[in-house]
Design an enzyme around this catalytic site. Structure first.
Site, PDB file in Angstrom:
ATOM      1  N   SER A   1      41.261  37.933  37.051  1.00 56.58           N
ATOM      2  CA  SER A   1      41.626  38.991  36.112  1.00 56.58           C
ATOM      3  C   SER A   1      41.304  38.593  34.681  1.00 56.58           C
ATOM      4  CB  SER A   1      43.102  39.334  36.258  1.00 56.58           C
ATOM      5  OG  SER A   1      43.885  38.200  36.058  1.00 56.58           O
TER       6      SER A   1
ATOM      7  N   HIS B   1      49.636  30.285  31.791  1.00 53.02           N
ATOM      8  CA  HIS B   1      50.937  30.934  31.634  1.00 53.02           C
ATOM      9  C   HIS B   1      51.540  30.691  30.267  1.00 53.02           C
ATOM     10  CE1 HIS B   1      50.152  30.621  35.903  1.00 53.02           C
ATOM     11  NE2 HIS B   1      50.832  31.727  36.022  1.00 53.02           N
TER      12      HIS B   1
ATOM     13  N   GLU C   1      39.184  42.790  37.291  1.00 51.80           N
ATOM     14  CA  GLU C   1      40.322  43.497  37.897  1.00 51.80           C
ATOM     15  C   GLU C   1      41.015  44.549  37.022  1.00 51.80           C
ATOM     16  OE1 GLU C   1      43.017  40.649  39.787  1.00 51.80           O
ATOM     17  OE2 GLU C   1      41.367  39.302  40.217  1.00 51.80           O
TER      18      GLU C   1
HETATM   19  N1  GLN Z   1      42.788  37.113  41.209  1.00 51.20           N
HETATM   20  C1  GLN Z   1      44.121  37.181  40.713  1.00 51.20           C
HETATM   21  C2  GLN Z   1      44.105  37.204  39.197  1.00 51.20           C
HETATM   22  O1  GLN Z   1      43.237  36.605  38.637  1.00 51.20           O
HETATM   23  C3  GLN Z   1      44.937  35.992  41.168  1.00 51.20           C
HETATM   24  C4  GLN Z   1      46.360  36.072  40.710  1.00 51.20           C
HETATM   25  C5  GLN Z   1      47.272  35.025  41.285  1.00 51.20           C
HETATM   26  O2  GLN Z   1      46.877  33.989  41.694  1.00 51.20           O
HETATM   27  N2  GLN Z   1      48.545  35.254  41.295  1.00 51.20           N
HETATM   28  O3  GLN Z   1      44.968  37.775  38.558  1.00 51.20           O
END
Ligand code: GLN
Ligand code: ZN
Length: 757
Positions: A435, A696, A486
């Site tokens: 994403s 994060h 995404e």
């Molecule tokens: N492909 C998802 C993203 O990039 C993976 C998210 C996750 O690992 N929780 O948001």
């Protein structure tokens, strides 16, 4: 004796995610601290009043948390790692947010404490830190304040406190030659102090949570368990609560500690009632967790009525409760306006679960089973309906699956060569996890489409524009394997649920995942199948814009299952197989349309792992198989990636390797790349991208630091098998953060590449 009812905790996020909104406003300085506190208090009062209205016998307090209840416990025990302590030594809510987020109100930054999954759930807690010189004191008294608030609403207030043994177990120590049990006495003294404050407030019962009793405990833990609870003996009644599994293997502990009640999770632990009869003294209250705290289906109260009646024949001091805290389910089904009434009557969210407890205890106390009938009837008739409506095609397809359907045609070694030739990637290829930032405008766009304010054509055009932007940015940054970003997804599970048959959606069914982050799990309410391509248009378009490979992006079967509320009439294994077959068709379409790299995210794989060793293999076997079923029919030259995050992987590394994905990207950054140690001991056969920075936190990773980490990884993972990537998706970050962070990631990689050549 009357049967009392209680819950182990109520959702803290508010009926409409008021807490999340307030937290985020506070962090961005849009509201004051006192406003934030006012909103928190409002949520707590509303929750308590609702519980009372629904007919609960206890008002449970201590389930609220400004971020996470384990972090609240650290605050309450005064266990604040040194790097978060201000020069004035003041400990308050800002300290709490600093520990969780790594950025302080006065813009200082440091590594936040680690975050990891709470047992086998998708809730994440902040990991307590222990060191030789950790100090403990009861300085942060939020709990006492909350008790006072609750006492204004009702007399029967039951504080909830995370027990000392689970607290110790959940924490982490970064020092060698140090045993965390050296801290035990200091910690117990604080608990004693807290208990005596509670006693002064006239509290009769405290709920002490010791979920680790569901685990296989070492003798050191067992010994200290017994020691601790004997030490803590006091004048308040202790209800020791266990959940997420059966505790029969730890009954020897229970028998040796002075407690007045024990709570058993009857949903995830199967208990043998002859054993219960034999093993618990008659004076002990047994609280039976019969209302599922982890799923949203109504309870078959009639079944439990009969079961409890049986138990009442040989003992009378029984309470009933939720199996675990209700933080794992949404707040109130009555808020849902879009779900048809006949479906709504099948579900219980937190508020309805309180009511179920009231109904069941009333029926038992009054000997009136008919009180339950109208509540349970819709569920029983629905179960009959889906039984009659099984998708027989799908059933046959599942029955005819062969071993070869679960295996790729050739070994990794052969695939590696073919992929190398086809993809022609540089050494240390750089990619991201999927994403890209989700701006306010993008969210608005999706919600406008959802609410039919713009048409499909218009919507698609706008999403394409964002994909184009994402691709352009990645090309500018010099990333090697691109993603479409995404933008069409609110959530990685919801999106697939919406595009598959068999799922139902809520408007307000939010559940806290971590801090201010909530997820809205869909409900699996019938057989799952795919009637049309899901991601194809987006990914195909992204690939058309660039010569570099675009990685298709799917959510794996285990994650879709575990992050939904599954039906309860068929096994997890069958549901996962249904999802896998649907994904298999999607993967086939992607491949056919020129997508040579496909990532199947399985961040939930680890969390489904049962807590006890004897149960693990069975789970892993169907979980791994469902992943393999979805990917195994691709060509050798098609590269399958998977991604996992936020948990300890060391103990399941063999199973991760059994997935046989060509590349795994894995979260490591926040835990100081600890996962690497695991690769030291276990020769992982395929390629790995150990996340090189923590997405994060808003902090920007420094180039030199990334270089260091890459070098460290190169010592452990062969350079031909090492990938460079952030540790998770970037959707929660801003573009400025993402650009700066990725710039550093790329230039660090280039530096290393130039050293090599
Ligand atoms: N492909 C998802 C993203 O990039 C993976 C998210 C996750 O690992 N929780 O948001
Ligand atoms: Zn992730």
């Amino acid at each position: 004796m009357t049967i009392l009812n209680h819950i182990l905790g109520f959702p803290r996020i508010g009926f409409k995610r008021e807490l999340k909104i307030a937290q985020e406003m506070y962090w961005s300085k849009k509201i004051s601290k006192s406003k934030l506190k006012e909103i928190g208090k409002k949520i707590r009062i509303k929750n308590l009043k609702k519980q009372k209205e629904m007919g609960l016998d206890f008002l449970s307090v201590g389930d609220f948390a400004w971020y996470d209840h384990v972090l609240s416990t650290s605050m309450m025990l005064g266990n604040i790692p040194k790097r978060f302590i201000n020069s004035n030594n003041k400990i308050d809510i800002d300290t709490l947010f600093y520990i969780a987020r790594g950025v302080s109100t006065d813009k200082k930054s440091t590594n936040p404490s680690e975050m990891t999954k709470w047992f086998n759930t998708n809730y994440h807690y902040i990991v307590p830190e222990f060191s030789k010189d950790s100090v403990f004191n009861f300085s942060w008294k939020q709990l006492l304040k909350e008790i006072d608030e609750a006492l204004l609403i009702g007399k029967n207030v039951k504080p909830i406190i995370l027990g000392p043994m689970s607290y110790l177990w959940l924490g982490k120590t970064y020092e060698l030659n140090f045993n965390r049990f050296d801290l035990l006495d200091k910690i117990l003294d604080v608990y004693k102090n807290i208990f005596s404050c509670l006693e002064k407030k006239g509290i009769k019962w405290i709920q002490i949570d010791e979920p680790i009793l569901s685990l296989d405990l070492s003798s050191e833990y067992k010994k200290n368990f017994i020691y601790s609870y004997n030490y803590l003996k006091c004048n308040i009644n202790i209800l020791l609560t266990t959940y997420f599994g059966n505790i029969s293997h730890n009954l020897d502990i229970i028998q040796k500690i002075p407690i007045q009640g024990i709570h058993l999770d009857l949903i995830s632990g199967k208990y043998n009632f002859a054993d219960l009869k034999k093993n618990f003294s008659k004076d002990l209250i047994i609280s039976l967790g019969v209302i599922n705290g982890k799923n949203i289906w109504k309870t078959d109260l009639i079944k439990y009525y009969f079961l409890i009646k049986k138990i009442l024949k040989y003992r009378d001091n029984i309470w009933i409760g939720s199996s675990c805290s209700l933080i794992h389910v949404p707040v109130d089904i009555q808020q849902e306006k879009k779900i048809k009434t006949e479906l709504k009557t099948l579900f219980s969210f937190a508020v309805q679960k309180c009511y179920e407890l009231y109904l069941l205890s009333s029926a038992l106390n009054k000997n009136k089973i008919d009180l339950l009938e109208s509540w349970v009837l819709p569920l029983l008739s629905y179960n009959q309906i889906i039984k009659n409506n099984t998708n027989n095609n799908l059933k046959d397809k599942i029955l005819s699956l062969k071993k070869k359907d679960y295996q790729r045609k050739n070994s990794y070694k052969i695939r590696y060569k073919k992929q190398k030739k086809k993809l022609n990637l540089p050494i240390l290829p750089i990619t991201t996890i999927g994403s890209f930032p989700q701006t306010q405008d993008l969210r608005k766009l999706r919600s406008n489409f959802r609410n039919k304010l713009i048409n499909k054509k218009e919507y698609k055009k706008k999403i394409f524009k964002i994909i184009k932007y994402n691709i352009l940015q990645q090309e500018k940054l010099n990333i090697d394997v691109l993603v479409h970003g995404e933008p069409e997804r609110n959530d990685m599970v919801e999106y697939f649920g919406e595009n598959l048959e068999g799922f139902l959606f809520t408007e307000y069914g939010w559940v806290q995942s971590y801090g201010s982050r909530c997820v809205k799990p869909p409900i699996i309410y019938s057989d799952i199948s795919r009637s049309k391509p899901i991601t194809l248009d987006w990914i195909k378009y992204a690939q058309s814009l660039t010569k570099k490979p675009v990685k298709g992006m799917l959510t794996g079967p285990v994650t879709i299952l575990l992050w939904s509320f599954p039906r309860e009439d068929i096994s997890y294994k069958i549901i996962a197989t249904q999802i896998a077959l649907a994904l298999k068709d999607e993967i086939y379409d992607l491949e056919k349309n020129g997508i040579n790299i496909i990532q199947i995210d399985e961040p939930a794989l680890r969390e489904g792992l049962p807590l006890k060793n004897i149960d693990k293999q069975k789970y892993l076997s169907w979980a791994i198989n469902s992943f393999k079923l979805s990917v195994s029919s691709v060509k050798d030259s098609t590269q399958i990636h998977t991604h996992m995050c936020y948990c300890e992987f060391n103990d399941i590394i063999q199973s991760i390797s059994d997935l046989d994905a060509d590349v795994i990207t894995i979260e490591t950054a926040r835990s100081n790349m600890e996962i690497l140690d695991c690769f030291k001991n276990f020769k992982y056969p395929n390629s790995v991208g150990p996340g090189f920075y923590d997405i994060h936190s808003p902090n920007i990773p420094q180039k030199n630091n990334i270089i260091k980490l890459i070098k460290k990884s190169m010592k452990i993972i062969s350079i031909n098998k090492l990938w460079i990537n952030p540790d998770c998706g970037l959707k929660t970050r801003t573009w400025t953060e993402v650009n700066n962070a990725l710039k550093n990631l790329v230039s660090a990689t280039k530096k290393i590449r130039s050293n090599i050549s």
